[in-house]
Write a protein that holds these residues in place. Structure first.
Motif, mmCIF file in Angstrom:
data_model
loop_
_atom_site.group_PDB
_atom_site.id
_atom_site.type_symbol
_atom_site.label_atom_id
_atom_site.label_comp_id
_atom_site.label_asym_id
_atom_site.label_seq_id
_atom_site.Cartn_x
_atom_site.Cartn_y
_atom_site.Cartn_z
ATOM 1 N N ASP A 110 0.819 -1.216 0.000
ATOM 2 C CA ASP A 110 0.000 0.000 0.000
ATOM 3 C C ASP A 110 0.853 1.268 0.000
ATOM 4 O O ASP A 110 0.350 2.360 0.249
ATOM 5 C CB ASP A 110 -0.950 0.012 1.200
ATOM 6 C CG ASP A 110 -0.213 -0.094 2.538
ATOM 7 O OD1 ASP A 110 1.039 -0.205 2.530
ATOM 8 O OD2 ASP A 110 -0.894 -0.081 3.585
ATOM 9 N N VAL A 111 2.149 1.127 -0.290
ATOM 10 C CA VAL A 111 3.033 2.288 -0.352
ATOM 11 C C VAL A 111 2.728 3.098 -1.610
ATOM 12 O O VAL A 111 2.574 2.529 -2.693
ATOM 13 C CB VAL A 111 4.512 1.853 -0.352
ATOM 14 C CG1 VAL A 111 5.432 3.063 -0.432
ATOM 15 C CG2 VAL A 111 4.817 1.036 0.892
ATOM 16 N N CYS A 112 2.637 4.413 -1.468
ATOM 17 C CA CYS A 112 2.360 5.295 -2.607
ATOM 18 C C CYS A 112 3.570 6.193 -2.854
ATOM 19 O O CYS A 112 3.713 7.244 -2.204
ATOM 20 C CB CYS A 112 1.124 6.153 -2.331
ATOM 21 S SG CYS A 112 -0.392 5.200 -2.130
ATOM 22 N N PRO A 113 4.464 5.809 -3.770
ATOM 23 C CA PRO A 113 5.690 6.582 -3.989
ATOM 24 C C PRO A 113 5.412 7.950 -4.596
ATOM 25 O O PRO A 113 4.470 8.130 -5.377
ATOM 26 C CB PRO A 113 6.489 5.708 -4.968
ATOM 27 C CG PRO A 113 5.842 4.360 -4.923
ATOM 28 C CD PRO A 113 4.413 4.607 -4.594
ATOM 29 N N ASP A 114 6.256 8.914 -4.252
ATOM 30 C CA ASP A 114 6.205 10.225 -4.892
ATOM 31 C C ASP A 114 6.972 10.218 -6.204
ATOM 32 O O ASP A 114 6.710 11.033 -7.094
ATOM 33 C CB ASP A 114 6.819 11.289 -3.973
ATOM 34 C CG ASP A 114 6.016 11.481 -2.703
ATOM 35 O OD1 ASP A 114 4.816 11.795 -2.818
ATOM 36 O OD2 ASP A 114 6.573 11.305 -1.605
ATOM 37 N N MET A 115 7.930 9.288 -6.323
ATOM 38 C CA MET A 115 8.759 9.220 -7.521
ATOM 39 C C MET A 115 9.358 7.834 -7.665
ATOM 40 O O MET A 115 9.434 7.070 -6.701
ATOM 41 C CB MET A 115 9.894 10.251 -7.454
ATOM 42 C CG MET A 115 10.885 9.991 -6.331
ATOM 43 S SD MET A 115 12.193 11.234 -6.200
ATOM 44 C CE MET A 115 11.255 12.609 -5.486
ATOM 45 N N ILE A 116 9.758 7.519 -8.892
ATOM 46 C CA ILE A 116 10.462 6.285 -9.193
ATOM 47 C C ILE A 116 11.850 6.638 -9.692
ATOM 48 O O ILE A 116 12.019 7.552 -10.504
ATOM 49 C CB ILE A 116 9.717 5.461 -10.263
ATOM 50 C CG1 ILE A 116 8.363 4.985 -9.738
ATOM 51 C CG2 ILE A 116 10.555 4.266 -10.720
ATOM 52 C CD1 ILE A 116 7.510 4.284 -10.778
ATOM 53 N N THR A 117 12.856 5.920 -9.205
ATOM 54 C CA THR A 117 14.214 6.099 -9.705
ATOM 55 C C THR A 117 14.880 4.724 -9.764
ATOM 56 O O THR A 117 14.204 3.699 -9.672
ATOM 57 C CB THR A 117 15.006 7.104 -8.852
ATOM 58 O OG1 THR A 117 16.241 7.420 -9.508
ATOM 59 C CG2 THR A 117 15.267 6.577 -7.465
#
Length: 227
Positions: A110-117
């Motif tokens: 259920d983690v909602c990332p702000d960005m992907i790298t």
């Protein structure tokens, strides 16, 4: 090879075997069935298999810098072959199904990332290989998830030896203080890599992100080596 090339041109076919029908995110059901999930239960933090649900003893004794590690499958058999072809033999069309496997694995968190790298390469290795396999997977995953991808978050300050085959003490020193991160203050960051062997890379990357102010680090990989 011809089957894979044809599948690459006609994306309605499996990008692994070339079969038509029941293809999801580039992989048919038959190929998907050959990829083994990491056997559970796994540690809530480092993601390694443990005897009972919860957190492993190592993570309880010394909390790692990352908040969670997640892998799509065990690094063996078909998945190992695909990753090797993708990583060392320019089979870059595999970026789509590999990102799809990671996307499916992330559906259980259920983690909602702000960005992907992604885990960066040193510029010298990037020149010799021609592409960063983790970056290609991350870019596809960004499209699947609709989350902004960042190329400028993590930098590798010096070239290192491959972690494969190094002794534990050598692995620790090989990556110590090699990553530098920026632009993540207060952010939840999802970091993509192709394979996790010992979590040493994940620890060093996460340490640099937390030092730069990241509030949460989710480290994901396509494959994980299980011993």
């Amino acid at each position: 090879m011809l089957a894979r090339l044809g599948a690459h041109i006609f994306p309605g076919r499996c990008l692994v075997c070339g079969a038509a029908g029941h293809v999801k995110l580039g992989v048919c059901g038959s190929c998907r069935g050959q990829i083994r999930h990491v056997p559970g239960p796994v540690c809530d933090i480092c993601g390694k298999p443990i005897g009972s649900p919860g957190t492993c003893i190592e993570c309880v004794r010394k909390r790692p810098p990352f908040d969670k590690v997640l892998s799509a499958g065990v690094f063996e058999g078909l998945l190992k072959d695909i990753i090797h072809q993708f990583k060392y033999h320019n089979a870059t069309w595999f970026k789509k199904p590999l990102a799809g496997l990671v996307f499916d694995a992330l559906a259980h968190t259920d983690v909602c990332p702000d960005m992907i790298t992604f885990v960066p390469m040193h510029w010298t290795r990037m020149i010799s290989r021609g592409y960063n396999q983790a970056a290609l997977i991350a870019r596809e995953l960004s499209g699947y998830m609709g989350i902004y991808m960042r190329y400028d978050v993590i930098h590798k300050k010096r070239r290192t030896l491959s972690q494969v085959g190094l002794k534990r003490s050598d692995r620790m020193g090989n990556l110590r203080d090699v990553f530098l991160s920026a632009g993540v203050d207060g952010k939840t960051v999802l970091v993509v890599d192709d394979v996790i062997t010992t979590t040493r890379t994940a620890r060093e990357v996460a340490r640099s992100l937390k030092k730069a102010g990241a509030s949460y680090v989710l480290f994901v990989s396509v494959g994980r080596m299980i011993r």
